[in-house]
Design an enzyme around this catalytic site. Structure first.
Site, PDB file in Angstrom:
ATOM      1  N   THR B 156       0.824  -1.211   0.000  1.00  0.00           N
ATOM      2  CA  THR B 156       0.000   0.000   0.000  1.00  0.00           C
ATOM      3  C   THR B 156       0.860   1.265   0.000  1.00  0.00           C
ATOM      4  OG1 THR B 156      -1.813  -1.102   1.115  1.00  0.00           O
ATOM      5  CG2 THR B 156      -1.688   1.278   1.374  1.00  0.00           C
ATOM      6  N   GLY B 195       2.873  -2.429   8.909  1.00  0.00           N
ATOM      7  CA  GLY B 195       3.338  -2.969  10.177  1.00  0.00           C
ATOM      8  C   GLY B 195       4.818  -3.298  10.075  1.00  0.00           C
ATOM      9  N   GLY B 417     -22.728   1.317  31.055  1.00  0.00           N
ATOM     10  CA  GLY B 417     -21.483   1.953  31.462  1.00  0.00           C
ATOM     11  C   GLY B 417     -20.366   0.948  31.699  1.00  0.00           C
ATOM     12  N   GLU B 440      -6.670  -5.224   4.013  1.00  0.00           N
ATOM     13  CA  GLU B 440      -6.713  -6.495   3.268  1.00  0.00           C
ATOM     14  C   GLU B 440      -7.889  -6.497   2.290  1.00  0.00           C
ATOM     15  OE1 GLU B 440      -4.513  -9.177   3.345  1.00  0.00           O
ATOM     16  OE2 GLU B 440      -3.301  -7.707   4.391  1.00  0.00           O
TER      17      GLU B 440
END
Lengths: 690, 690
Positions: B156, B195, B417, B440
């Protein structure tokens, strides 16, 4: 046919860039219009929020985030902007609408700042203001206003969130010492999720069951000091809630009380008091109504979450639509030029209806804030006004908080991997706003409050009407459902529909028809529910319970339909105030997109209940895809620019023009290479030549 | 009527606790069944993930998180569990299905661990394995497998995510030195979101346009060392992507290359090679097919995200349904006992259809993993098998990754909560999985790949069919649309429907009818699209582009409908393998809930296209609310217990039994107080007595 399929590559191709709009909307005017009645307060707050001292700092660890946000609150005090809601006698402005408007705009800087401010001044301070009396105002408010006394709003317990009336904490009056004694009887009654409880709070407004002379008078609020410089006071303990999904600038925590004594005078006694001898008194006889009156004074939390969701949604769409207008991906007709992603139909489908929703939310919020200011200023503060305000807040807050999450998520996804980076803010804003859908009233619970009101109104309408009117109404509404299920009514409509597609579309293009469809759905659902629930009046408690539960989902859906209608009405009403022709035209398309999207979402209901023929129903989707999206596309950027954010509010790398610069640089590189004959030949074109 | 409305408090009342199920499902057996073909690998991985050394530590700052996850990868190497997918000749197992199954289960420990492992072994390592040849395997894989060489998968770019074929990085062959020279020509061509790029990577597989002898042969992969102990090598630079919305255990970053030289042999040359003299060669003549073949070898990323989403969804529902079965709020028939929240209809509506979806996702994933193993083991690896695998992955990954986010969010909201606290894991898991929907393969892009395949299949079907069959098909499908819009077909169906409600419901209760409805929708949508797109064959590029774009949204919806059908088919097929009667009955209800929910979601389509009458359409919703939810409610806990998680996998305070303990303690406190006459009288009951 294979050719055909091959020509759809992995990614469908967009139309050519849309022609420049014939005329543009008046962005500057629209920006002012969106700022609304409290434009000055909003502008002032936005100006203040340009200071980087208020901006969320993603690099900080938990402790440092909390410290930073406490410091930001002090800066807010210094700016004087927190005084708006407080009495002029104490240096405030008595400006309730302006206060909320100002407070909502803090979201652009950091939602933690908004919510921590809300805890201090909107909950802790507001409880003293609205549940206390003169003596409390004079004694406690100055320290609260100045932040000398940071405090917690100790209502929720681990065991009871939505059902506040059932909290376990007790405040038992001791006639001998003229004190209340606060106790936490078991673990589930620990106060929980309280901002300022883990670290910064030195006092709290504690909600507890008031017990005197052996009688429990229900939930009341008490002013309770909790910490001094040495930590928790005697009998008080607690825990840190630790890291949360978001809003980590706030030190949420737990508190518990064991034999904690406060003077009788610390009861916030506006709606109920205990005399020195332990005698309880209240102007409101019904314990239920007294409880809801006390809770009702705290409606500003819901109002401001509604407005904050509008601000966050505007910011998200500003980022995504700016990026979508600059980003290019995949070539279509021209192999040397990639297409702008907002020109893809799917991209428009993902973002433009959400833009319409955001405008609807914005106009609806303005009405809510007006109602709020009317009640709290006293200008329009009858019981009916209060009831309307509470219902309106309970209706709008769920829709806008849920929408904000959906909008932030879609914005994130349409920005792809870039949307996931903290530097582009979308994931961080979404994480912070996540809790908005369940705090200050869980959305599903609030919508049931609205449903209750709708059923009450429905019954009232017929109590005062003559029998004929009711029979007619029932025949027209409840009766229609039975008829529709057998298909008879639809059959009739099919005949009426016998005409061109254009005529089908025309049916829903005018506001009156949209209103009729949206209103009819709410009224029919409510009438049907009332009819089905009628049996509960004569049923045993177990049977009545089962009957209500069997209709719970539809009750909530009816309430949501009502709330959507309110948003649509607000948007439609706002159109009347637009004088510029092009602006009015584009905003009308946007309102139509909002209305059509609501109808499309519930299309099955309209078909099942014979309100739309199949032909008309299909025309709704076609009209969105073929008319509204292409018409609105050229104005999308103007419509987000009208939100009036400045770079200091946006702070998102992908919405800064950086993407456009990168695109321009790449295009220029290839152009120059082609011109110089330096670009290698593509293997594919080489093969084609052979 | 006012009484009626008043009896619906803010919160509708639940039915009494459901009667104990007549018989329970065989949870242990079902657990085994869900683990599937690669149960042993899953169990082994789950056993390893019980070690707290692998667990996400929320207290760590960014740098520490990254360091911790790198350390965890080393622990994985020590455990030997990363070798499964690699060749036995290099110490691996050649176990492709087991490898993915094992890898998916890492999500219970920390999604960052899963994805960083995926970067190292599933992308960087897999690229060397599948795009490289023997020499690359021997030279590079040992260091990759042992983590001696952490590496990045540099595909990418900032400017190109989905359109990989258009990346800007070039690798130009220099005949003089027999090297490739890598260059990043402009900012948009920086590699991004990788990564291992920010810190840990010392090598990368870099995708670049291969240029030799003045011809661009398209995107190829190169093995490129990027760092040594002194940092980036000459000509290489980069940036840290910084904090992200989640997965912060991974050091994503950017890389750029300027005149970086690697030996000719570093081209991963399985599908294309350059001889020493610069001559390019490939077994695959078409550059397009070559590109897609290379990309296709990396399908395991999509497969494993599908499976990881299943694991995360199971975990979320385990937490929410366990809590929902213990938590009580609001009293109904019995004022001394609060109701379990999962007994409320709305709570069931929010969670049980998502439980059905999770089972469908789980069974569908098993089929995907089987297809994957067949192709990569070589057992079923024809071109058609590969094509089917890629389509199946492109269909299922979008649905499961989107569903996982919705499931995690609904689980979070139903836990109120408590769901927002990091200690209960839901917000953290959601933040980590957010990016799964766009990496991906962006989900919207993947679904267009599926749509393309559907159109291709549609056209193939008719190329080989005789004219009569095609005419019949078109008349039955495309023709039906035109007919339906005029309402004629529906009219006929209304007549056929003339019967009892029971008969309407019966219509969709059997699997064959559900299949027919779901299949019919896909086929009709595809046929209609093919018909509308036919004109593109004779249109100009600009017109064809506009035509495709005008249908893009529906193309994606057709693909999603196809993918949902695949999930439904997988669930239905799985029912055949269940022998225990009660388990089969309950799972059939759950499959029905899945099927009915799909039909309900698209009810308008079925009505508009005359596939369901109004009567039958209304019966769908009634059957979900009145039959399926009440039937499934008593089995909800068993259905999540069957997921087989142990406390070390769950690690969520609210799913530990703590809530039940708190409820018991509170109930016991009040019981003892009432027995001892210590509980104060409620003011309300006092008034009633007077």
């Amino acid at each position: 046919m294979t050719n055909l399929a091959d020509r759809i590559t992995a990614e469908s191709r967009p139309t050519a860039a849309p022609a420049a709009p014939k005329g543009a909307i008046d962005t500057a005017w629209l920006g002012e219009y969106l700022l609304g009645t409290w434009a000055a307060a909003r502008r002032e707050s936005r100006e203040l929020m340009k200071d980087s001292a208020f901006h969320r700092d993603d690099s900080l660890a938990l402790d440092a985030q909390r410290t930073r946000v406490l410091g930001q609150l002090k800066l807010l005090v210094d700016s004087g902007s927190v005084l708006k809601a407080f009495p002029s006698g104490l240096g405030g402005n008595d400006d309730h609408g302006g206060n909320i408007a100002s407070f909502e705009e803090l979201v652009t800087a950091d939602p933690s700042l908004q919510i921590k401010s809300g805890v201090q001044w909107g909950l802790f301070g507001a409880a003293v203001l609205h549940l206390g009396t003169q003596r409390h105002h004079e004694k406690f408010l100055p320290g609260i206003m100045s932040l000398e006394v940071p405090g917690a709003f100790a209502m929720t317990e681990t065991g009871h969130g939505s059902d506040v009336a059932a909290i376990g904490t007790t405040a038992t009056y001791d006639e001998a010492t003229r004190e209340f004694v606060l106790d936490t009887p078991f673990r589930a009654a620990w106060k929980d999720y309280l901002g300022n409880a883990a670290l910064h709070g030195i006092a709290a407004v504690v909600f507890a069951q008031l017990v005197t002379k052996g009688v429990n008078h229900g939930v009341h609020a008490f002013y309770v000091p909790i910490r001094d410089e040495n930590g928790f006071l005697d009998g008080i303990g607690g825990e840190d809630d630790g890291l949360k999904g978001g809003l980590n600038g706030i030190d949420n925590g737990r508190l518990h009380f064991h034999g904690v004594r406060v003077p009788r005078e610390n009861l916030l006694n506006r709606y109920g008091d205990v005399a020195a001898d332990g005698t309880y008194s209240s102007d409101i006889q019904s314990p239920g109504r007294r409880f809801f009156t006390m809770i009702g004074t705290l409606v500003q939390g819901r109002v401001s979450l509604d407005g904050a969701s509008v601000v966050a949604s505007k910011l998200a769409l500003f980022i995504a639509i700016t990026y979508g207008s600059q980003r290019r991906q995949f070539t279509a007709a021209d192999p040397t030029k990639e297409e702008v992603i907002l020109d893809y139909q799917r991209h428009q489908r993902r973002l433009l209806p959400k833009l319409a929703t955001t405008y609807a939310m914005s106009f609806a919020h303005e009405k809510l804030l007006t109602a709020f200011d009317g009640v709290f200023s006293g200008a329009r503060a009858s019981d009916a006004d209060r009831e309307d305000l509470e219902t309106l807040a309970a209706a709008l807050k769920p829709l806008s908080t849920w929408s904000a999450l959906e909008i932030l998520q879609e914005a994130r996804e349409t920005c792809g991997g870039a949307g996931f980076l903290a530097e582009n803010r979308l994931t961080q804003l979404r994480a912070d706003l996540d809790i908005y859908v369940t705090f200050e009233g869980d959305n599903n619970v609030l919508l049931q409050l609205v449903a209750k009101r709708l059923l009450t109104d429905y019954s009232r309408k017929f109590k005062n009407a003559d029998a004929g009117a009711m029979a007619g109404y029932v025949a027209g509404q409840v009766g229609a459902v039975a008829v529709n299920r057998s298909g008879l009514r639809k059959l009739a409509q099919n005949v009426a529909d016998f005409g061109s597609t254009a005529r089908s579309v025309g049916f829903v293009r005018d506001a009156a028809s949209q209103r009729q469809l949206l209103t009819d759905r709410v009224e029919t659902m409510v009438a049907a529910l009332a009819g089905r629930l009628r049996a509960a009046q004569k049923a045993s408690p177990v049977e009545a319970t089962a009957l209500f539960n069997a209709n719970q989902n539809e009750l909530i859906e009816a309430a949501a339909a009502h709330a959507e209608l309110l948003q649509w009405e607000a948007f439609t009403e706002a159109l009347d105030g637009i004088t510029d022709g092009k602006t009015a035209e584009v905003l009308t398309w946007l309102r139509d997109l909002f209305g059509f999207s609501l109808i499309e979402k519930n299309l099955a209901w309209y078909l099942i209940n014979g309100r739309l023929s199949a032909q008309r129903a299909a025309a709704i989707t076609d009209y969105i895809d073929d008319r509204l999206l292409p018409r609105l596309r050229p104005h999308a950027l103007d419509l987000v620019n009208a939100f009036g954010f400045e770079p200091e509010h946006v702070r998102s790398a992908i919405a800064s023009g950086a993407e456009r610069d990168r695109q321009d640089e790449a295009a220029e590189y290839f152009r120059a290479r082609r011109d110089a004959g330096l670009e290698p030949i593509a293997e594919k074109s080489l093969k084609n030549k052979r």
